[in-house]
Motif scaffolding. Structure first.
Motif, short mmCIF file in Angstrom:
data_model
loop_
_atom_site.label_atom_id
_atom_site.label_comp_id
_atom_site.label_asym_id
_atom_site.label_seq_id
_atom_site.Cartn_x
_atom_site.Cartn_y
_atom_site.Cartn_z
N ASP A 27 -26.44 12.96 -11.69
CA ASP A 27 -26.31 13.13 -10.19
C ASP A 27 -27.94 12.51 -10.06
OD1 ASP A 27 -23.70 13.73 -9.76
OD2 ASP A 27 -24.11 15.80 -9.65
N ARG A 28 -28.81 12.93 -10.56
CA ARG A 28 -30.06 12.89 -10.24
C ARG A 28 -30.43 11.33 -10.47
NH1 ARG A 28 -34.96 12.36 -12.38
NH2 ARG A 28 -34.12 12.29 -14.45
N ARG A 29 -30.08 11.10 -11.70
CA ARG A 29 -30.17 9.46 -12.09
C ARG A 29 -29.43 8.67 -11.06
NH1 ARG A 29 -29.16 9.26 -18.60
NH2 ARG A 29 -30.54 10.97 -19.37
N PRO B 114 -25.08 11.86 -5.46
CA PRO B 114 -24.56 12.43 -6.75
C PRO B 114 -22.94 12.39 -6.96
CG PRO B 114 -24.50 14.00 -4.69
CD PRO B 114 -25.19 12.50 -4.39
N HIS B 115 -22.98 10.90 -7.50
CA HIS B 115 -21.31 10.50 -7.64
C HIS B 115 -20.57 11.25 -8.68
CE1 HIS B 115 -23.25 7.31 -5.22
NE2 HIS B 115 -23.87 6.77 -6.31
N LYS C 160 -19.98 15.00 -6.58
CA LYS C 160 -19.21 14.82 -5.24
C LYS C 160 -18.64 13.19 -5.36
CE LYS C 160 -22.54 17.47 -2.75
NZ LYS C 160 -23.54 17.55 -1.61
N PRO C 161 -17.38 13.10 -5.91
CA PRO C 161 -16.75 11.99 -6.16
C PRO C 161 -16.40 11.18 -4.94
CG PRO C 161 -15.23 13.75 -6.67
CD PRO C 161 -16.44 14.47 -6.51
N TRP C 162 -16.50 11.65 -3.68
CA TRP C 162 -16.39 11.06 -2.50
C TRP C 162 -17.26 10.06 -2.08
CZ3 TRP C 162 -17.05 16.48 -2.82
CH2 TRP C 162 -18.07 16.81 -2.19
N LEU D 240 -23.28 3.30 -13.95
CA LEU D 240 -22.62 4.27 -14.81
C LEU D 240 -23.13 4.41 -16.21
CD1 LEU D 240 -20.34 6.22 -15.27
CD2 LEU D 240 -18.55 4.31 -15.62
N GLU D 241 -23.46 3.26 -16.87
CA GLU D 241 -23.84 3.36 -17.92
C GLU D 241 -25.37 4.01 -17.92
OE1 GLU D 241 -24.97 0.10 -21.61
OE2 GLU D 241 -23.87 -0.41 -20.01
#
Length: 820
Positions: free
Chosen positions: A461-463, A479-480, A483-485, A502-503
């Motif tokens: 999330d921090r990245r 924070p994907h 917190k996926p929304w 994502l990578e």
């Protein structure tokens, strides 16, 4: 005209608001005047110019439309001949369908000069590349011997594609409603034109069922469209470009839908059935632990000698061939067999075996071939697949159900045996019961190789919050993972992968095997959705996709092996036939559905109000595209439709059908140039510019200005795919300056844009940039990095720059994520 333009373009503007505006303006002008005083007066004034609408009563159960055809006479019936439901209730028609014919709109297009000449313009194409559906093999086959357009010039052929999907105009679930718009698009038109709502052909909105449910059948509404298409197979229109009548041919040859819509349109099984794939005869396997069908047949798509077919990690040897589709003849026989079954139980049994549910109305089209005219919906398929991957990484695929499923197949035995007896894996997601303040779910063991620990999720999330995106992405850093929304839209999920985000976020967290598989899979997904494909690279891409999905089956849980994952095989196999998925995105159609839902102001009769508004919108779009009305002369602000209309009226239309202006001439339309700061060119700048024009652009320099205009804000450039690329200078509206890759003979080098210069040469403006050049980059852990310290300032033409790059500043280094 301008009032109707405002009404149709502003989403959700009511008719009473238009009436108030007209009344106010009428009273303010000198009296007497001929300005209409209300919306109804204005509509009556323009009614001869609007396309006709046809209204039909429909059965409440969607059995029939009350209309007369050659085969059936229903217009006088007062009850449905199928279900015996009354046509009216308390003197009011229970359901009504408003239809907008296609033929008059096609005739109007051919009768408009600057629109008709689009069909005669030369297409820009590069040998060995595929940019659109029209570059694919299937499109070419239509004009070859035996094709539907054999002997018909391309300018007189009208291939159409159909889109339909359920739309809920109500935001609250307590008042849900499912209505189904039917939209046609003209495949011959350039992609940037046909994907606008205006040139799209909305033919009708199928009303919802009882209490807002989905219509039980689409057949009676599609039959109305089919009857018109059959009558338009060959019809005569006046061609304004040739100033003579011509005969054109219309055919419905493509379908753009998601899986539920395909199931309803073609009478196929749903996505949860064993035979749920509409493209092949592959049968899934029901998992009693997951309560769903899994498709673990990825190795069938590999070559016969591929080592993965006999790998020990799968627990078995795969000797079956690639699953084949139904032949058209065999499919017709199975559908007729279904219709002949005497009861629903036998029909249901046959459906489970074949995945087919009887004949459908589109089979009446003589050229219909379902397997060649439908292709997996890349938008929903890839977005759902990426969402499932994110769920696996955050632990939602590490539950008791998943454990039992894996154990039943004898997979990951070393993982399950390493758990203590007290470590029971439970679903970490909250139940749908009453909310409690205490979380009773058990922690997910970190030893599950495909999920992250709590600490790793926090770091991911921090990245994700530190990533600097460009204007191309619609993602907001956040924070994907926890917190996926924050990645709730399908476009944001796709861009999170294509940008390298994502990578970057999960780098170093997974075991080496799982990380290698995941990164290989993400890489092939990026290559799949590129807007331009090289034919020589497609075979390798197909092999890599099939291999990546096999590795995913081996290294990740079987809960990921659903229909969505299976469809990716068919998607990549059809790239040469159907063209890149970029030309078949459903995003433009979803935006059209958004426009439709925002026009539903009158509750209870939403479908009819949409069509009443659309007929005005359709006329306004025609007036704008034909340049009979120029909104830019009346209103301020930018509009994609207005820009497109100006391009259509330009002389470049004769030679450039794709409406992509030369990227060296983007500055000609910038209105604020007179207000920019002017400065003299230094001798070094003059020499660099002159050499670029002569050596790189290969033009004969007739006039060369010795001054430039400075702009510290931003610059828009249209790339070779017709997409607008936005560059930002340093300090523009608190945005970070665009980081770009620049040409270098020494290695990979990046730079940061400081400001822009506009130079005039041969009476044409050219965009230049002044850059801060960074040191040569090195590649570490799959990403390029360098110290963000300026080596020197450099002048460069915008055509030499890459697109703005997604990057992260961390520990004194700048990391580039989407250039590997």
């Amino acid at each position: 005209m301008k009032h109707m333009y405002i009404f149709s373009m502003n989403h959700g503007m009511s008719k009473s608001a238009v009436s108030d505006s007209l009344a106010c303006e009428k009273s303010s002008l000198p009296q007497p005047n001929n300005l209409p005083g209300s919306f109804q007066e204005a509509k009556h004034l323009i009614s001869p110019l609007l396309m006709p609408l046809q209204k039909y009563d429909a059965c409440i159960n969607d059995c029939v439309l009350y209309r007369d055809t050659k085969e059936k006479q229903f217009v006088t019936l007062q009850s449905c001949p199928v279900c015996n439901e009354p046509r009216t209730k308390n003197g009011i028609t229970q359901k009504r369908f408003t239809y907008m014919p296609v033929g008059p709109r096609l005739s109007r297009w051919f009768g408009t000069t600057n629109l008709c000449k689009l069909l005669y313009a030369n297409r820009l194409s590069v040998n060995g590349t595929v940019k659109d559906f029209t570059d694919g093999k299937l499109y070419s086959s239509w004009f070859q011997p035996g094709g539907v357009f054999e002997g018909v010039p391309e300018s007189l052929a009208i291939p159409l594609s159909l889109f339909t999907d359920g739309v809920n105009p109500n935001k609250h679930m307590t008042s849900s409603k499912s209505m189904w718009p039917i939209i046609l698009t003209w495949i011959n038109l350039p992609i940037d034109i046909r994907q606008l709502l205006g040139p799209m052909l909305l033919v009708g909105v199928i009303p919802s069922g009882i209490k807002g449910s989905e219509p039980k059948s689409l057949e009676p509404y599609l039959e109305l469209l089919i009857d018109e298409l059959l009558s338009l197979t060959e019809f005569t229109v006046y061609n304004q470009y040739e100033a003579a009548p011509v005969t054109v041919k219309v055919a419905l040859l493509q379908f753009l839908c998601d899986i539920p819509a395909f199931s309803k349109l073609f009478h196929l099984s749903g996505h949860g059935a064993l035979r749920s794939c509409p493209y092949c005869t592959e049968a899934g396997q029901h998992c009693k632990h997951l309560h769903k069908t899994i498709h673990n047949s990825n190795r069938r798509f590999l070559p016969a000698d591929d080592p993965l077919r006999t790998a020990d990690d799968f627990g078995s040897v795969e000797q079956r061939e690639k699953p084949a589709p139904y032949s058209p003849e065999n499919e017709i026989q199975l559908r007729e067999k279904y219709d002949r079954k005497p009861n629903n139980n036998q029909k249901s049994k046959l459906q489970k075996e074949t995945g087919l549910k009887g004949k459908y109305s589109l089979l009446r089209l003589p050229y219909h071939n379902r397997m060649q005219q439908m292709q997996p919906d890349a938008m929903h398929t890839l977005a759902d697949f990426i969402g499932h991957l994110l769920d696996a990484l955050t632990g939602k695929h590490s539950t008791t159900k998943v454990q039992k499923c894996e154990q039943s197949f004898g997979r990951f035995n070393d993982v399950w045996n390493s758990f203590p007896d007290s470590a029971v894996i439970q679903d970490p997601r909250p139940t749908k019961k009453r909310k409690t303040t205490k979380d009773t779910s058990t922690e997910i063991p970190h030893s599950v190789p495909w999920s992250l620990s709590k600490e790793q999720i926090k770091e991911a999330d921090r990245r994700a919050s530190e990533i600097c995106y460009t204007d191309v992405q619609d993602i907001t850093p956040g924070p994907h993972f926890s917190k996926p929304w924050t990645l709730r839209t399908m476009n944001s999920k796709l861009q999170f992968v294509t940008s390298g985000g994502l990578e970057w976020c999960v780098k170093g967290f997974l075991p080496p095997t799982q990380e290698e598989t995941l990164f290989f899979l993400l890489n092939v997904l990026k290559r799949m959705i590129t807007p331009v494909l090289k034919e020589c690279d497609v075979q390798q891409l197909q092999d890599d996709v099939h291999t990546a999905l096999c590795l995913l089956e081996k290294d990740f849980p079987l809960s990921l092996q659903n229909l969505t994952t299976h469809l990716i095989h068919h998607m990549v196999d059809g790239l040469l036939d159907f063209g890149p998925v970029y030309g078949r995105w459903l995003f433009p159609y979803e935006r059209a559905n958004g426009w439709i839902s925002r026009q539903c102001l009158r509750k209870g009769v939403e479908e009819s109000t949409v069509m009443e508004t659309y007929v005005i919108y359709d006329w306004c779009v025609h007036m704008v595209l034909s340049q009979q009305f120029k909104p830019s002369e009346v209103f301020s602000g930018e509009s994609r439709l207005v820009d497109l209309a100006e391009k259509l009226s330009s002389e470049q239309t004769e030679t450039c059908i794709q409406m992509i202006p030369d990227q060296h001439d983007q500055a000609t339309s910038r209105k604020e140039k007179s207000t920019l700061k002017k400065s003299k060119l230094t001798p070094q700048m003059m020499d660099a510019m002159f050499r670029f024009y002569v050596n790189v652009m290969a033009v004969n320099v007739m006039s060369f200005q010795d001054s430039v205009m400075e702009d510290h804000r931003s610059c828009s450039v249209v790339d070779n795919c017709g997409r607008t690329v936005q560059y930002h200078g340093k300090g523009f509206k608190r945005k970070t300056a665009s980081v770009v890759k620049i040409p270098s003979v020494s290695g990979v080098q990046f730079a940061e844009i400081l400001y822009f210069l506009s130079h005039q040469m041969n009476n044409c403006f050219q965009d230049w940039v002044v850059l801060n050049e960074f040191p040569l980059a090195t590649k570490e852990n799959g990403f390029y990095c360098f110290e963000p310290t300026s080596v020197r300032q450099r002048l460069m033409h915008v055509s030499l720059l890459s697109q703005p790059l997604v990057h992260v500043r961390k520990e004194g280094l700048l990391w580039v994520l989407n250039h590997c």
